[in-house]
Motif scaffolding. Sequence first.
Motif, PDB file in Angstrom:
ATOM      1  N   UNK A 214      31.859 -41.828  22.223  1.00  0.00           N
ATOM      2  CA  UNK A 214      31.614 -41.937  23.786  1.00  0.00           C
ATOM      3  C   UNK A 214      32.428 -40.617  24.425  1.00  0.00           C
ATOM      4  N   UNK A 215      33.741 -40.276  23.671  1.00  0.00           N
ATOM      5  CA  UNK A 215      34.465 -39.060  24.354  1.00  0.00           C
ATOM      6  C   UNK A 215      33.569 -37.835  23.700  1.00  0.00           C
ATOM      7  N   UNK A 216      32.873 -37.942  22.708  1.00  0.00           N
ATOM      8  CA  UNK A 216      32.055 -36.980  22.283  1.00  0.00           C
ATOM      9  C   UNK A 216      30.925 -36.481  23.243  1.00  0.00           C
ATOM     10  N   UNK A 217      30.354 -37.619  23.871  1.00  0.00           N
ATOM     11  CA  UNK A 217      29.297 -37.442  24.892  1.00  0.00           C
ATOM     12  C   UNK A 217      30.137 -37.012  26.173  1.00  0.00           C
ATOM     13  N   UNK A 218      31.122 -37.535  26.585  1.00  0.00           N
ATOM     14  CA  UNK A 218      31.813 -36.672  27.700  1.00  0.00           C
ATOM     15  C   UNK A 218      32.221 -35.527  27.436  1.00  0.00           C
ATOM     16  N   UNK A 219      32.268 -35.075  26.270  1.00  0.00           N
ATOM     17  CA  UNK A 219      32.776 -33.614  26.150  1.00  0.00           C
ATOM     18  C   UNK A 219      31.425 -32.856  26.287  1.00  0.00           C
ATOM     19  N   UNK A 220      30.220 -33.154  25.765  1.00  0.00           N
ATOM     20  CA  UNK A 220      29.053 -32.541  25.967  1.00  0.00           C
ATOM     21  C   UNK A 220      28.534 -32.442  27.105  1.00  0.00           C
ATOM     22  N   UNK A 221      28.699 -33.724  28.145  1.00  0.00           N
ATOM     23  CA  UNK A 221      28.305 -33.910  29.676  1.00  0.00           C
ATOM     24  C   UNK A 221      29.122 -32.929  30.321  1.00  0.00           C
ATOM     25  N   UNK A 222      30.425 -32.896  30.058  1.00  0.00           N
ATOM     26  CA  UNK A 222      31.351 -32.036  30.919  1.00  0.00           C
ATOM     27  C   UNK A 222      31.095 -30.508  30.731  1.00  0.00           C
ATOM     28  N   UNK A 223      30.757 -30.236  29.218  1.00  0.00           N
ATOM     29  CA  UNK A 223      30.555 -28.899  29.201  1.00  0.00           C
ATOM     30  C   UNK A 223      29.163 -28.306  29.880  1.00  0.00           C
ATOM     31  N   UNK A 224      28.078 -29.467  30.002  1.00  0.00           N
ATOM     32  CA  UNK A 224      26.853 -29.242  30.551  1.00  0.00           C
ATOM     33  C   UNK A 224      27.049 -29.015  32.067  1.00  0.00           C
ATOM     34  N   UNK A 225      27.934 -29.914  32.676  1.00  0.00           N
ATOM     35  CA  UNK A 225      27.981 -29.787  34.126  1.00  0.00           C
ATOM     36  C   UNK A 225      28.847 -28.562  34.435  1.00  0.00           C
ATOM     37  N   UNK A 226      29.684 -27.960  33.539  1.00  0.00           N
ATOM     38  CA  UNK A 226      30.477 -26.939  34.042  1.00  0.00           C
ATOM     39  C   UNK A 226      29.694 -25.758  33.949  1.00  0.00           C
ATOM     40  N   UNK A 227      28.765 -25.657  33.125  1.00  0.00           N
ATOM     41  CA  UNK A 227      28.007 -24.359  32.831  1.00  0.00           C
ATOM     42  C   UNK A 227      26.905 -24.433  33.772  1.00  0.00           C
ATOM     43  N   UNK A 228      26.227 -25.599  34.220  1.00  0.00           N
ATOM     44  CA  UNK A 228      25.387 -25.706  35.354  1.00  0.00           C
ATOM     45  C   UNK A 228      25.844 -25.310  36.802  1.00  0.00           C
ATOM     46  N   UNK A 229      27.262 -25.725  36.990  1.00  0.00           N
ATOM     47  CA  UNK A 229      28.026 -25.502  38.037  1.00  0.00           C
ATOM     48  C   UNK A 229      28.128 -23.801  38.230  1.00  0.00           C
ATOM     49  N   UNK A 230      28.620 -23.259  37.064  1.00  0.00           N
ATOM     50  CA  UNK A 230      28.795 -21.800  37.067  1.00  0.00           C
ATOM     51  C   UNK A 230      27.696 -20.974  37.390  1.00  0.00           C
ATOM     52  N   UNK A 231      26.482 -21.485  36.564  1.00  0.00           N
ATOM     53  CA  UNK A 231      25.274 -20.774  36.890  1.00  0.00           C
ATOM     54  C   UNK A 231      24.587 -21.023  38.192  1.00  0.00           C
ATOM     55  N   UNK A 232      24.999 -22.102  38.825  1.00  0.00           N
ATOM     56  CA  UNK A 232      24.369 -22.093  40.221  1.00  0.00           C
ATOM     57  C   UNK A 232      25.536 -21.784  41.318  1.00  0.00           C
ATOM     58  N   UNK A 233      26.666 -21.510  40.795  1.00  0.00           N
ATOM     59  CA  UNK A 233      27.738 -21.289  41.854  1.00  0.00           C
ATOM     60  C   UNK A 233      27.836 -22.391  42.626  1.00  0.00           C
ATOM     61  N   UNK A 234      27.933 -23.659  42.259  1.00  0.00           N
ATOM     62  CA  UNK A 234      28.267 -24.789  43.121  1.00  0.00           C
ATOM     63  C   UNK A 234      29.516 -25.479  42.433  1.00  0.00           C
ATOM     64  N   UNK A 235      30.120 -26.405  43.521  1.00  0.00           N
ATOM     65  CA  UNK A 235      31.308 -27.117  43.168  1.00  0.00           C
ATOM     66  C   UNK A 235      30.708 -28.316  42.101  1.00  0.00           C
ATOM     67  N   UNK A 236      31.505 -28.389  40.951  1.00  0.00           N
ATOM     68  CA  UNK A 236      31.440 -29.524  40.015  1.00  0.00           C
ATOM     69  C   UNK A 236      30.738 -30.844  40.559  1.00  0.00           C
ATOM     70  N   UNK A 237      31.590 -31.118  41.746  1.00  0.00           N
ATOM     71  CA  UNK A 237      31.076 -32.598  42.146  1.00  0.00           C
ATOM     72  C   UNK A 237      29.656 -32.348  42.857  1.00  0.00           C
ATOM     73  N   UNK A 238      29.106 -31.338  42.999  1.00  0.00           N
ATOM     74  CA  UNK A 238      27.934 -31.211  43.716  1.00  0.00           C
ATOM     75  C   UNK A 238      26.656 -31.501  42.624  1.00  0.00           C
TER      76      UNK A 238
END
Length: 387
Positions: A214-238
């Motif tokens: 579960x923690x491995x999945x959380x790590x992967x998902x959080x990294x995906x969201x961070x990169x997605x937020x950076x790429x789209x320049x949107x807040x993480x929560x968006x």
Amino acid sequence: MKIHPLITDTETLAAFCARLAAADYVAVDTEFMRENTYWADLCLIQLASPDEAAAVDPKASGLDLAPMLDLLVEADVLKIFHAGGQDIEIIHNMTGKTPSPVFDTQVAAMALGMGEQVSYINLVASFTGANLDKGARFTDWARRPLDKRQLDYAIGDVTHLIELFPKLLGRLKKTGRGDWLDEEMARLTTPENYVNDPWTAWQRIRLPSRKAEALGRLKALAAWRELEAQRRDLPRGRIVKDETLADLAAHPPGDQEALGRVRGLSKTWTTNDMGARLMEALEAAVPLPESEMPERDAGKPRLGSDSVLVADLLKLLLKIRCKEADVAPKLIGKADHLEALAAGVREGLPLLNGWRYEVFGRDALALVEGRLSFAVQNGKLRMTGID
């Protein structure tokens, strides 16, 4: 002090920064917007020396900010901030470096017993007698053109900072507390504090499960969201909210179609590219290695019932000693440090080193080791040594 018009061209900026580089110290402030973005949208930079001040428009067409950035991260001139963490973060994001040397007036005020988060308005009023107009604080700094009221407000922040700094410094010298700030200023200028590493983002999200999968999945998902937020320049929560990421990590959907049944995600996730990328991140996840497994209770030592009471006594002792020394408690010891001391930890605690030990740590150690007690004498609380 000479106040220049808004700087919008590189030649004027270069000449201004060359003069500032020869000054003993420079006040720095920024105006930015970040409510709807991942990266702070830098809208204005204000700079001042004791002789001159100006605001710089980073949105001006053709303006090269290199002379200003060189001044901030390369020049040896002392940079003065007030609560400068976000300003320094912006500079780091632009250059990969942090300003140095720096002096933060809010931290200095803590060392002088003026509270843990004294406002700029109150600090300026206390030392200079000036009453600041903060009416323009919440205006839209990204809108152009900026009006006179906005520019006057912005310039005022650094001109008052220039006036405030020597007064604060003089008070610190009188109290002998200048060295107290070294550790805090070093922390402010540590570049690692401003790096947003996608692969450590999961550590900010609460997940009750301690299963490596579960923690491995959380790590992967959080990294995906961070990169997605950076790429789209949107807040993480968006992109996706924390609680939804935790739910996906604990109960992973079998396919993209199942994303439509996840609380916090809409039906569009079942067919859009975002949903596809989320599923790719989940499928690529691996169990969290043992070396990365978080300690229980976020790494805090477990406190028994007696240790909880000792921690409460330490908090009381901290208040007493800080009142006597006229210093903000937060500058000496944080709650988790006091709890660690109560639980038996002796290594790695700042309050057991340097000036913090002299002001508080020595007595704190004596208290937890049974060499100091509290007593009430004539209605007043006092500490008594135990032989």
